[in-house]
Design a protein around this motif. Structure first.
Motif, PDB file in Angstrom:
ATOM      1  N   ALA A 133       1.045  -1.280   0.110  1.00  0.00           N
ATOM      2  CA  ALA A 133       0.113   0.016   0.148  1.00  0.00           C
ATOM      3  C   ALA A 133       0.774   1.445   0.135  1.00  0.00           C
ATOM      4  N   ARG A 146      -5.811  -0.449  -3.756  1.00  0.00           N
ATOM      5  CA  ARG A 146      -6.337  -0.638  -2.339  1.00  0.00           C
ATOM      6  C   ARG A 146      -7.503  -1.431  -2.345  1.00  0.00           C
ATOM      7  N   CYS A 149      -5.654  -5.037  -2.316  1.00  0.00           N
ATOM      8  CA  CYS A 149      -5.150  -5.204  -1.049  1.00  0.00           C
ATOM      9  C   CYS A 149      -6.207  -5.893  -0.169  1.00  0.00           C
ATOM     10  N   VAL A 170      -3.647  -0.600   5.631  1.00  0.00           N
ATOM     11  CA  VAL A 170      -4.088  -0.233   4.120  1.00  0.00           C
ATOM     12  C   VAL A 170      -5.008   0.970   3.927  1.00  0.00           C
TER      13      VAL A 170
END
Length: 175
Positions: A133, A146, A149, A170
């Protein structure tokens, strides 16, 4: 090294002033295959330091640990911004006499910001998904990265507290 038996002694050295060690990084003890513990220092830096600044900081910690414990020490630096991308072996002079290096420290340095985010998202280690991130995605937008993740962390099967920690990381970095 037996990373599954890592411990984090706090404080490792009682004479470190005002808990300075905990403010700047992580100190761990890891058993090694050769039946000796290795002290691992992870220094986390917001920005890349000059070699002189880094040598001064790491040198102080290294000397304190060597004098007190007389065991191997592995030094590592994690740059949140700056530094060379990826994991690199670096060196810095700690002691110079008449413009000649008398003692040099060798350490690993990991420059996060310019590392390739997709590579670390594909790795099997959950912490690499969260650290990605902080990296720059090459093949998609930050918003898409994002989402990827968070999907990877959600599908990991990690215990709830670990999953929550990685998810929060994150969110803070890419939120």
């Amino acid at each position: 090294l037996y990373l599954d038996r890592i411990t984090f002694p706090v404080p490792l050295l009682p004479d470190w002033p005002g808990g300075e060690r905990q403010d700047n990084g992580v100190v761990a003890e890891v058993p090694a295959r050769w039946r000796e513990n290795v002290t691992v220092i992870l220094q986390i830096e917001p920005e890349a330091l000059t070699p002189a600044e880094l040598a001064r900081r790491l040198g102080d910690y290294f000397v304190d640990l060597e004098i007190h414990y007389c065991r191997p020490v592995l030094l590592n630096v994690l740059y949140l911004r700056g530094g060379r991308p990826g994991i690199n072996l670096e060196t810095a002079p700690v002691c110079r006499i008449f413009d000649m290096d008398v003692l040099r420290l060798y350490f690993t340095a990991f420059g996060l910001a310019s590392s390739r985010a997709e590579y670390f998202l594909e790795r099997p280690e959950p912490v690499s998904w969260a650290l990605s991130a902080l990296m720059q995605p090459v093949h998609h937008s930050r918003a898409r990265h994002r989402a990827l993740c968070l999907e990877r962390i959600a599908a990991s099967g990690l215990p709830g507290d670990q999953r929550e920690l990685l998810t929060n990381f994150v969110e803070v970095c890419l939120g």
